[in-house]
Design a protein around this motif. Structure first.
Motif, PDB file in Angstrom:
ATOM      1  N   LEU A  68       0.836  -1.200   0.000  1.00  0.00           N
ATOM      2  CA  LEU A  68       0.000   0.000   0.000  1.00  0.00           C
ATOM      3  C   LEU A  68       0.872   1.252   0.000  1.00  0.00           C
ATOM      4  N   LYS A  69       0.328   2.340  -0.471  1.00  0.00           N
ATOM      5  CA  LYS A  69       1.071   3.593  -0.549  1.00  0.00           C
ATOM      6  C   LYS A  69       1.173   4.204   0.849  1.00  0.00           C
ATOM      7  N   GLY A  70       2.231   3.833   1.542  1.00  0.00           N
ATOM      8  CA  GLY A  70       2.421   4.287   2.916  1.00  0.00           C
ATOM      9  C   GLY A  70       3.475   3.429   3.584  1.00  0.00           C
ATOM     10  N   PHE A  85       6.757  -5.597  -8.370  1.00  0.00           N
ATOM     11  CA  PHE A  85       6.057  -4.870  -7.316  1.00  0.00           C
ATOM     12  C   PHE A  85       4.855  -4.103  -7.845  1.00  0.00           C
ATOM     13  N   THR A  86       3.746  -4.219  -7.123  1.00  0.00           N
ATOM     14  CA  THR A  86       2.532  -3.459  -7.409  1.00  0.00           C
ATOM     15  C   THR A  86       2.167  -2.658  -6.168  1.00  0.00           C
ATOM     16  N   MET A  87       2.021  -1.336  -6.318  1.00  0.00           N
ATOM     17  CA  MET A  87       1.614  -0.495  -5.190  1.00  0.00           C
ATOM     18  C   MET A  87       0.198   0.016  -5.437  1.00  0.00           C
ATOM     19  N   ALA A  88      -0.614   0.029  -4.390  1.00  0.00           N
ATOM     20  CA  ALA A  88      -2.007   0.443  -4.518  1.00  0.00           C
ATOM     21  C   ALA A  88      -2.368   1.411  -3.403  1.00  0.00           C
ATOM     22  N   ALA A 101       1.034  -6.870   1.351  1.00  0.00           N
ATOM     23  CA  ALA A 101       0.964  -6.235   2.664  1.00  0.00           C
ATOM     24  C   ALA A 101      -0.401  -5.590   2.797  1.00  0.00           C
ATOM     25  N   VAL A 102      -1.171  -6.015   3.784  1.00  0.00           N
ATOM     26  CA  VAL A 102      -2.528  -5.520   3.990  1.00  0.00           C
ATOM     27  C   VAL A 102      -2.789  -5.365   5.488  1.00  0.00           C
ATOM     28  N   PRO A 103      -3.860  -4.657   5.877  1.00  0.00           N
ATOM     29  CA  PRO A 103      -4.209  -4.596   7.293  1.00  0.00           C
ATOM     30  C   PRO A 103      -4.441  -5.990   7.872  1.00  0.00           C
ATOM     31  N   ALA A 104      -4.127  -6.158   9.146  1.00  0.00           N
ATOM     32  CA  ALA A 104      -4.207  -7.474   9.781  1.00  0.00           C
ATOM     33  C   ALA A 104      -5.606  -8.058   9.703  1.00  0.00           C
ATOM     34  N   ASN A 105      -6.624  -7.230   9.924  1.00  0.00           N
ATOM     35  CA  ASN A 105      -7.984  -7.774   9.904  1.00  0.00           C
ATOM     36  C   ASN A 105      -8.396  -8.193   8.494  1.00  0.00           C
ATOM     37  N   VAL A 106      -7.853  -7.519   7.471  1.00  0.00           N
ATOM     38  CA  VAL A 106      -8.141  -7.907   6.089  1.00  0.00           C
ATOM     39  C   VAL A 106      -7.566  -9.290   5.806  1.00  0.00           C
ATOM     40  N   ALA A 107      -6.382  -9.561   6.342  1.00  0.00           N
ATOM     41  CA  ALA A 107      -5.782 -10.886   6.176  1.00  0.00           C
ATOM     42  C   ALA A 107      -6.670 -11.964   6.788  1.00  0.00           C
ATOM     43  N   ALA A 108      -7.225 -11.686   7.970  1.00  0.00           N
ATOM     44  CA  ALA A 108      -8.116 -12.649   8.622  1.00  0.00           C
ATOM     45  C   ALA A 108      -9.386 -12.857   7.815  1.00  0.00           C
TER      46      ALA A 108
END
Length: 336
Positions: free
Chosen positions: A47-49, A73-76, A95-102
């Protein structure tokens, strides 16, 4: 009898000669060894950050051929752009937020695996025009500007408020915005304002809004609760099919990613140049923001403990925040 002995000796000699000239059959190669021997190109998304800021040294090294794996690499701008590509097999690790992974784990019935925690908390409460925000309880009665409705920022704030006897939407109001840049513009126009912002946008805001101060570090506020969990902003998750097929490549990625985060933490000025190179934020902003981005690479049992505790707090707060059920042990890639 002599003829029989002569025949046996001739046969033995023939077999010996055959053994001398017959090529040896290669020993079978185990799957893990095959993965290690063959170069693997990992299709990586961030992610862009901060999630991508931790990868910049790895990406730069890959361009010069200094990594064992290859990387595309892909950035979103949001996880919603990356997760469909992961599920459809167009990306291997994201790389994503932890809850998104769940949520992905539950939706794909175990089709993804959690490799590592990539960033701890990057959320801060900032205030312009006063010093009224001194702790979480002091947010009572205030209206806050924020981004991240339905994601980590909302859940983290809701949980922290609840631990201080406050309810989001009742005791504390939030005006949700789609982009941090909107919040920065609003705060520049107002005399008094409070906002919840992630890094590196806190640093951006400090450069554009006179009189802005960082009032609270939400990671520090979370740690004060001493509940056995950590505030986790992002994690690294892989397609299970990819991890199963290329375990050595996954181990190599984690090693190269850990080295990349270590470099960014130890060399913010040099890493900031790479952050700008990859179009995340300007180097001047990145250099100031990097020390506050909490870049990590936590794997194995430490990852399971930190992320599992965080997801449990979200589940207790709102089960759908993690996809309706807590991920089981199959969620955690423990081969690091």
């Amino acid at each position: 009898m002599k003829k029989m002995i002569s025949l046996l000796l001739a046969l033995a000699l023939a077999l010996t000669l055959c053994a001398c000239v017959t090529p040896k059959t290669p020993m079978p190669i185990e799957d893990g060894d095959k993965s290690a021997a063959q170069p693997v190109t990992v299709r990586l998304g961030g992610l862009k950050g901060p999630t991508s800021m931790g990868m910049v040294k790895l990406l730069d090294d890959a361009e010069s051929g200094a990594t064992e794996n290859g990387y595309e690499f892909t950035m979103a701008a949001s996880a919603n752009e990356l997760t469909p590509q992961l599920v459809q097999g167009e990306l291997d690790i994201v790389a994503v937020p932890a809850n998104v992974a769940a949520i992905l784990y539950n939706q794909t019935e175990g089709g993804v695996e959690l490799l590592a925690a990539g960033t701890l908390g990057v959320l801060y409460m900032v205030e312009k025009g006063g010093e009224t925000v001194t702790d979480v309880a002091s947010l009572s009665g205030k209206t806050i500007y924020a981004t991240g409705k339905g994601a980590t920022p909302e859940y983290a704030l809701t949980y922290l408020l609840s631990q201080h006897g406050l309810t989001l939407g009742t005791d504390v109001q939030v005006e949700w915005k789609s982009e941090p840049t909107e919040i920065v513009a609003l705060m520049a126009e107002q005399e008094n304002a409070v906002a919840m912002l992630p890094q590196p946008f806190v640093t951006v805001a400090q450069g554009q809004v006179e009189g802005l101060r960082v009032a609270l570090d939400l990671s520090a506020e979370w740690d004060k609760l001493d509940n056995g969990s950590r505030l986790i902003t992002s994690v690294l998750v892989a397609r299970k099919a990819f991890a199963d097929e290329h375990p050595a490549a996954v181990r190599t990625f984690l090693s190269e990613y850990a080295a990349s985060t270590d470099y960014a933490n130890a060399n913010p000025a040099e890493a900031a140049v790479l952050v700008e190179k990859y179009g995340i934020v300007k180097a001047a902003v990145a250099e100031k923001a990097l020390p506050e981005c909490n870049l990590v690479c936590i794997t194995g049992t430490d990852m399971k403990s930190a992320v599992g505790g965080y997801l449990q707090t979200l589940y207790d707060l709102k089960p759908e925040a993690v996809g309706g059920a807590m991920p089981d042990d199959g969620f955690y890639w423990m081969d690091a």
